[in-house]
Design a protein around this motif. Structure first.
Motif, PDB file in Angstrom:
ATOM      1  N   ARG A 157       0.857  -1.190   0.000  1.00 37.67           N
ATOM      2  CA  ARG A 157       0.000   0.000   0.000  1.00 37.67           C
ATOM      3  C   ARG A 157       0.888   1.233   0.000  1.00 37.67           C
ATOM      4  N   GLU A 158       0.532   2.198  -0.827  1.00 38.45           N
ATOM      5  CA  GLU A 158       1.233   3.477  -0.825  1.00 38.45           C
ATOM      6  C   GLU A 158       0.516   4.408   0.132  1.00 38.45           C
ATOM      7  N   VAL A 159       1.280   5.096   0.983  1.00 42.13           N
ATOM      8  CA  VAL A 159       0.698   6.021   1.948  1.00 42.13           C
ATOM      9  C   VAL A 159       1.310   7.404   1.758  1.00 42.13           C
ATOM     10  N   ALA A 160       0.533   8.423   2.085  1.00 45.75           N
ATOM     11  CA  ALA A 160       0.945   9.811   1.876  1.00 45.75           C
ATOM     12  C   ALA A 160       1.719  10.347   3.083  1.00 45.75           C
ATOM     13  N   TYR A 161       2.753   9.617   3.447  1.00 45.65           N
ATOM     14  CA  TYR A 161       3.655  10.020   4.532  1.00 45.65           C
ATOM     15  C   TYR A 161       5.071   9.678   4.097  1.00 45.65           C
ATOM     16  N   PRO A 162       6.047  10.484   4.531  1.00 44.93           N
ATOM     17  CA  PRO A 162       7.433  10.124   4.237  1.00 44.93           C
ATOM     18  C   PRO A 162       7.850   8.879   5.036  1.00 44.93           C
ATOM     19  N   VAL A 163       8.862   8.200   4.567  1.00 42.24           N
ATOM     20  CA  VAL A 163       9.296   6.943   5.171  1.00 42.24           C
ATOM     21  C   VAL A 163       9.652   7.119   6.658  1.00 42.24           C
ATOM     22  N   GLU A 164      10.177   8.282   7.048  1.00 41.34           N
ATOM     23  CA  GLU A 164      10.532   8.514   8.451  1.00 41.34           C
ATOM     24  C   GLU A 164       9.298   8.413   9.349  1.00 41.34           C
ATOM     25  N   HIS A 165       8.191   8.951   8.886  1.00 44.79           N
ATOM     26  CA  HIS A 165       6.934   8.913   9.639  1.00 44.79           C
ATOM     27  C   HIS A 165       6.414   7.474   9.731  1.00 44.79           C
ATOM     28  N   VAL A 166       6.482   6.755   8.616  1.00 46.86           N
ATOM     29  CA  VAL A 166       6.024   5.361   8.595  1.00 46.86           C
ATOM     30  C   VAL A 166       6.882   4.526   9.541  1.00 46.86           C
ATOM     31  N   GLN A 211       8.525   5.504  12.212  1.00 44.02           N
ATOM     32  CA  GLN A 211       8.197   5.843  13.590  1.00 44.02           C
ATOM     33  C   GLN A 211       6.884   5.192  14.025  1.00 44.02           C
ATOM     34  N   ALA A 212       5.916   5.131  13.139  1.00 44.45           N
ATOM     35  CA  ALA A 212       4.618   4.540  13.479  1.00 44.45           C
ATOM     36  C   ALA A 212       4.684   3.020  13.557  1.00 44.45           C
ATOM     37  N   MET A 213       5.428   2.398  12.667  1.00 41.23           N
ATOM     38  CA  MET A 213       5.392   0.938  12.560  1.00 41.23           C
ATOM     39  C   MET A 213       6.487   0.236  13.354  1.00 41.23           C
ATOM     40  N   ALA A 214       7.499   0.947  13.785  1.00 43.39           N
ATOM     41  CA  ALA A 214       8.598   0.315  14.517  1.00 43.39           C
ATOM     42  C   ALA A 214       8.589   0.740  15.981  1.00 43.39           C
ATOM     43  N   THR A 215       7.398   0.882  16.544  1.00 43.19           N
ATOM     44  CA  THR A 215       7.232   1.280  17.927  1.00 43.19           C
ATOM     45  C   THR A 215       6.362   0.246  18.629  1.00 43.19           C
ATOM     46  N   LEU A 216       6.795  -0.219  19.774  1.00 47.24           N
ATOM     47  CA  LEU A 216       5.973  -1.120  20.588  1.00 47.24           C
ATOM     48  C   LEU A 216       5.323  -0.275  21.667  1.00 47.24           C
ATOM     49  N   LEU A 217       4.094   0.153  21.399  1.00 51.31           N
ATOM     50  CA  LEU A 217       3.357   0.973  22.358  1.00 51.31           C
ATOM     51  C   LEU A 217       2.893   0.117  23.535  1.00 51.31           C
ATOM     52  N   PRO A 218       2.847   0.684  24.736  1.00 53.14           N
ATOM     53  CA  PRO A 218       2.280  -0.077  25.859  1.00 53.14           C
ATOM     54  C   PRO A 218       0.851  -0.529  25.557  1.00 53.14           C
ATOM     55  N   TYR A 219       0.097   0.305  24.818  1.00 57.84           N
ATOM     56  CA  TYR A 219      -1.233  -0.088  24.366  1.00 57.84           C
ATOM     57  C   TYR A 219      -1.478   0.519  22.993  1.00 57.84           C
ATOM     58  N   CYS A 220      -1.878  -0.306  22.040  1.00 59.30           N
ATOM     59  CA  CYS A 220      -2.220   0.172  20.699  1.00 59.30           C
ATOM     60  C   CYS A 220      -3.725   0.128  20.555  1.00 59.30           C
ATOM     61  N   VAL A 225       7.254  -5.602   8.077  1.00 60.76           N
ATOM     62  CA  VAL A 225       6.851  -4.353   7.438  1.00 60.76           C
ATOM     63  C   VAL A 225       8.081  -3.803   6.733  1.00 60.76           C
ATOM     64  N   GLU A 226       7.966  -3.620   5.413  1.00 61.80           N
ATOM     65  CA  GLU A 226       9.062  -3.058   4.626  1.00 61.80           C
ATOM     66  C   GLU A 226       8.605  -1.729   4.056  1.00 61.80           C
ATOM     67  N   MET A 227       9.515  -0.756   4.059  1.00 58.38           N
ATOM     68  CA  MET A 227       9.199   0.591   3.609  1.00 58.38           C
ATOM     69  C   MET A 227      10.192   1.033   2.548  1.00 58.38           C
ATOM     70  N   SER A 228       9.683   1.712   1.532  1.00 58.96           N
ATOM     71  CA  SER A 228      10.575   2.311   0.547  1.00 58.96           C
ATOM     72  C   SER A 228       9.946   3.620   0.077  1.00 58.96           C
ATOM     73  N   THR A 229      10.789   4.585  -0.201  1.00 53.46           N
ATOM     74  CA  THR A 229      10.320   5.890  -0.636  1.00 53.46           C
ATOM     75  C   THR A 229       9.768   5.776  -2.046  1.00 53.46           C
ATOM     76  N   ALA A 230       8.521   6.184  -2.227  1.00 50.23           N
ATOM     77  CA  ALA A 230       7.913   6.231  -3.559  1.00 50.23           C
ATOM     78  C   ALA A 230       8.182   7.601  -4.175  1.00 50.23           C
ATOM     79  N   THR A 231       7.887   8.658  -3.408  1.00 51.00           N
ATOM     80  CA  THR A 231       8.214  10.041  -3.751  1.00 51.00           C
ATOM     81  C   THR A 231       8.712  10.649  -2.442  1.00 51.00           C
ATOM     82  N   PRO A 232       9.188  11.889  -2.451  1.00 50.32           N
ATOM     83  CA  PRO A 232       9.653  12.448  -1.176  1.00 50.32           C
ATOM     84  C   PRO A 232       8.591  12.474  -0.069  1.00 50.32           C
ATOM     85  N   ASP A 233       7.313  12.498  -0.446  1.00 46.71           N
ATOM     86  CA  ASP A 233       6.255  12.583   0.556  1.00 46.71           C
ATOM     87  C   ASP A 233       5.388  11.330   0.654  1.00 46.71           C
TER      88      ASP A 233
END
Length: 179
Positions: A15-24, A26-35, A117-125
């Motif tokens: 799936r392509e998402v409208a966020y830069p890879v850094e944001h993705v 941070q969201a996907m590589a975090t183990l929250l105490p509660y999600c 979860v694998e991430m790659s830059t599609a465009t800068p954003d």
């Protein structure tokens, strides 16, 4: 009897998402105490920062008990992790490649589940996100394996579909003030 019937069943989606890879990342590589997206609580067992080899336990729903004693473990972002001595599903981070990929392995009673979860830059954003699930049943007989193989294939597909659908909600969690 030798476990000859435990062949992994795999599924993946992109799936392509409208966020830069850094944001993705941070969201996907975090183990929250509660999600709240997954309705799962996680207790990090390993000390220090998250990385390959970090062990944790996952619990359904929200757990409110906190560890206050000597076995209290600070999570990667600072708060003290919940006590994980009893219960929960044991897990481990098995891949930690910052801003490229993260994978966890969960040991359920009758199967091992690896989510990558694998991430790659599609465009800068925008970022292309690939989510893969591998389910390896712990079966002891060929007959049981043959009878349940299609069930594990469906489980892998449903898990991938669910994770891809939840991706926008996980990304939106970063924008919530209480995080």
């Amino acid at each position: 009897m030798r476990d000859t019937a435990s062949h992994p069943q795999r599924a993946s989606a992109v799936r392509e998402v409208a966020y830069p890879v850094e944001h993705v990342w941070q969201a996907m590589a975090t183990l929250l105490p509660y999600c709240s997206v997954c309705d799962v609580s996680v207790s990090v067992i390993s000390p220090g920062q998250l990385r390959a080899g970090t062990e944790f336990r996952a619990f359904p729903g929200r757990r409110t008990e906190r560890a206050d004693g000597p076995d209290a473990t600070p999570a990667a972002d600072g708060p003290v992790a919940m006590r994980a001595a009893d219960g929960g599903m044991p897990g481990e981070i098995i891949d930690w490649s910052p801003q490229r990929s993260v994978a966890t392995r969960l040991e359920a009673g009758s199967e091992t589940v690896v989510v990558r979860v694998e991430m790659s830059t599609a465009t800068p954003d925008t970022t292309m996100v690939t989510i893969s699930v591998e389910v390896t049943p712990h079966l002891r007989s060929r007959i049981a394996a043959a009878m349940s193989r299609s069930s594990y294939v469906r489980m892998a597909r449903r898990t991938v579909e669910g994770e891809i659908e939840k991706l926008p909600a996980h990304l939106a969690l970063l924008e919530e003030p209480e995080r």
